[in-house]
Design a protein around this motif. Structure first.
Motif, mmCIF file in Angstrom:
data_model
loop_
_atom_site.group_PDB
_atom_site.id
_atom_site.type_symbol
_atom_site.label_atom_id
_atom_site.label_comp_id
_atom_site.label_asym_id
_atom_site.label_seq_id
_atom_site.Cartn_x
_atom_site.Cartn_y
_atom_site.Cartn_z
ATOM 1 N N LEU A 10 0.837 -1.200 0.000
ATOM 2 C CA LEU A 10 0.000 0.000 0.000
ATOM 3 C C LEU A 10 0.869 1.246 0.000
ATOM 4 C CD1 LEU A 10 -2.582 -0.942 2.783
ATOM 5 C CD2 LEU A 10 -2.995 -0.934 0.334
ATOM 6 N N ILE A 11 0.305 2.319 -0.493
ATOM 7 C CA ILE A 11 0.968 3.621 -0.426
ATOM 8 C C ILE A 11 0.499 4.309 0.851
ATOM 9 C CG2 ILE A 11 1.320 5.856 -1.555
ATOM 10 C CD1 ILE A 11 2.435 3.449 -3.128
ATOM 11 N N VAL A 12 1.450 4.667 1.699
ATOM 12 C CA VAL A 12 1.166 5.353 2.957
ATOM 13 C C VAL A 12 2.047 6.596 2.999
ATOM 14 C CG1 VAL A 12 1.183 5.177 5.472
ATOM 15 C CG2 VAL A 12 0.681 3.148 4.094
ATOM 16 N N LYS A 13 1.429 7.770 3.049
ATOM 17 C CA LYS A 13 2.169 9.044 3.054
ATOM 18 C C LYS A 13 3.179 9.102 1.903
ATOM 19 C CE LYS A 13 2.794 11.611 6.655
ATOM 20 N NZ LYS A 13 1.761 12.598 6.458
ATOM 21 N N ASP A 14 2.724 8.802 0.713
ATOM 22 C CA ASP A 14 3.543 8.843 -0.508
ATOM 23 C C ASP A 14 4.706 7.851 -0.497
ATOM 24 O OD1 ASP A 14 1.931 10.869 -1.562
ATOM 25 O OD2 ASP A 14 3.129 12.430 -0.588
ATOM 26 N N THR A 15 4.626 6.831 0.333
ATOM 27 C CA THR A 15 5.675 5.823 0.427
ATOM 28 C C THR A 15 5.063 4.450 0.221
ATOM 29 O OG1 THR A 15 6.892 7.217 1.987
ATOM 30 C CG2 THR A 15 7.485 4.903 1.929
ATOM 31 N N ARG A 16 5.687 3.639 -0.609
ATOM 32 C CA ARG A 16 5.194 2.293 -0.908
ATOM 33 C C ARG A 16 5.677 1.316 0.174
ATOM 34 N NH1 ARG A 16 7.189 -2.146 -4.186
ATOM 35 N NH2 ARG A 16 5.416 -3.282 -5.037
ATOM 36 N N TRP A 17 4.719 0.795 0.937
ATOM 37 C CA TRP A 17 4.994 -0.166 1.996
ATOM 38 C C TRP A 17 4.639 -1.568 1.516
ATOM 39 C CZ3 TRP A 17 6.848 0.562 6.995
ATOM 40 C CH2 TRP A 17 7.097 1.885 7.345
ATOM 41 N N SER A 18 5.524 -2.514 1.758
ATOM 42 C CA SER A 18 5.272 -3.925 1.451
ATOM 43 C C SER A 18 5.264 -4.695 2.759
ATOM 44 C CB SER A 18 6.365 -4.477 0.537
ATOM 45 O OG SER A 18 6.329 -3.806 -0.699
ATOM 46 N N CYS A 19 4.182 -5.432 2.979
ATOM 47 C CA CYS A 19 4.023 -6.182 4.220
ATOM 48 C C CYS A 19 3.853 -7.663 3.922
ATOM 49 C CB CYS A 19 2.800 -5.701 4.992
ATOM 50 S SG CYS A 19 2.867 -3.942 5.398
ATOM 51 N N GLY A 24 3.269 -11.046 6.555
ATOM 52 C CA GLY A 24 3.225 -11.519 7.933
ATOM 53 C C GLY A 24 3.153 -10.341 8.884
ATOM 54 N N ASP A 25 4.024 -10.360 9.889
ATOM 55 C CA ASP A 25 3.970 -9.298 10.899
ATOM 56 C C ASP A 25 5.009 -8.203 10.683
ATOM 57 O OD1 ASP A 25 6.233 -10.681 11.585
ATOM 58 O OD2 ASP A 25 5.691 -10.964 13.683
ATOM 59 N N SER A 26 5.557 -8.106 9.463
ATOM 60 C CA SER A 26 6.542 -7.051 9.226
ATOM 61 C C SER A 26 6.298 -6.342 7.902
ATOM 62 C CB SER A 26 7.965 -7.616 9.278
ATOM 63 O OG SER A 26 8.140 -8.565 8.258
ATOM 64 N N CYS A 27 6.588 -5.044 7.920
ATOM 65 C CA CYS A 27 6.448 -4.195 6.735
ATOM 66 C C CYS A 27 7.746 -3.417 6.552
ATOM 67 C CB CYS A 27 5.323 -3.187 6.925
ATOM 68 S SG CYS A 27 3.690 -3.893 7.133
ATOM 69 N N ALA A 28 8.016 -3.049 5.299
ATOM 70 C CA ALA A 28 9.207 -2.263 5.005
ATOM 71 C C ALA A 28 8.916 -1.288 3.879
ATOM 72 C CB ALA A 28 10.368 -3.178 4.624
ATOM 73 N N ALA A 29 9.644 -0.176 3.895
ATOM 74 C CA ALA A 29 9.505 0.839 2.858
ATOM 75 C C ALA A 29 10.808 1.611 2.745
ATOM 76 C CB ALA A 29 8.370 1.799 3.195
ATOM 77 N N VAL A 30 11.060 2.136 1.568
ATOM 78 C CA VAL A 30 12.221 2.996 1.371
ATOM 79 C C VAL A 30 11.884 4.363 1.953
ATOM 80 C CG1 VAL A 30 13.708 4.106 -0.339
ATOM 81 C CG2 VAL A 30 12.935 1.756 -0.689
ATOM 82 N N ARG A 31 12.788 4.883 2.724
ATOM 83 C CA ARG A 31 12.587 6.160 3.419
ATOM 84 C C ARG A 31 13.059 7.296 2.506
ATOM 85 N NH1 ARG A 31 15.846 7.930 8.751
ATOM 86 N NH2 ARG A 31 14.393 9.474 9.545
ATOM 87 N N THR A 32 12.121 7.913 1.787
ATOM 88 C CA THR A 32 12.495 8.959 0.847
ATOM 89 C C THR A 32 11.902 10.319 1.185
ATOM 90 O OG1 THR A 32 10.630 8.385 -0.559
ATOM 91 C CG2 THR A 32 12.742 7.355 -1.087
ATOM 92 N N GLY A 33 10.835 10.354 1.936
ATOM 93 C CA GLY A 33 10.150 11.607 2.222
ATOM 94 C C GLY A 33 10.787 12.408 3.331
ATOM 95 N N THR A 34 10.146 13.529 3.626
ATOM 96 C CA THR A 34 10.641 14.406 4.687
ATOM 97 C C THR A 34 9.661 14.488 5.852
ATOM 98 O OG1 THR A 34 9.679 16.311 3.566
ATOM 99 C CG2 THR A 34 11.993 15.825 3.090
#
Length: 102
Positions: A39-48, A50-60
């Motif tokens: 999902l896109i959360v605050k202009d960031t693409r999160w991939s989840c 199981g019980d963990s999610c990750a996203a590239v930290r690009t915003g401010t």
């Protein structure tokens, strides 16, 4: 002689820096309720998965705001890491509470 001694140190530094830079550019969230989604959360693409999610930290956006936005989309978090910063228990409680208020 000094040049020969510096070469192994420089090669170790070249390997360590990209890994450190990559860690600082990531968000990671532990979820209380497992999810499999992208999902896109605050202009960031999160991939989840199981019980963990990750996203590239690009915003401010402030890290606390990003954490609260993740909670609104995925539910309560059990852990949250923004780059090299790991949220402590008080920050996690604040994040989970902020999501309920927002």
């Amino acid at each position: 002689m000094l040049r020969v001694a510096l070469l192994p140190m420089l090669s170790m530094l070249a390997v360590a820096l990209p890994a450190q830079a990559e860690t600082q550019q990531m968000y990671r969230a532990g979820l209380a309720t497992p999810a499999t989604a992208t999902l896109i959360v605050k202009d960031t693409r999160w991939s989840c998965a199981g019980d963990s999610c990750a996203a590239v930290r690009t915003g401010t956006s402030p890290d606390g705001n990003v954490c609260a936005a993740v909670v609104r989309k995925f539910g309560p978090v059990t852990s949250f890491v923004a780059g090299a910063k790991t949220f402590d228990e008080a920050q996690l409680q604040k994040c989970n509470a902020a999501a309920r208020q927002g």
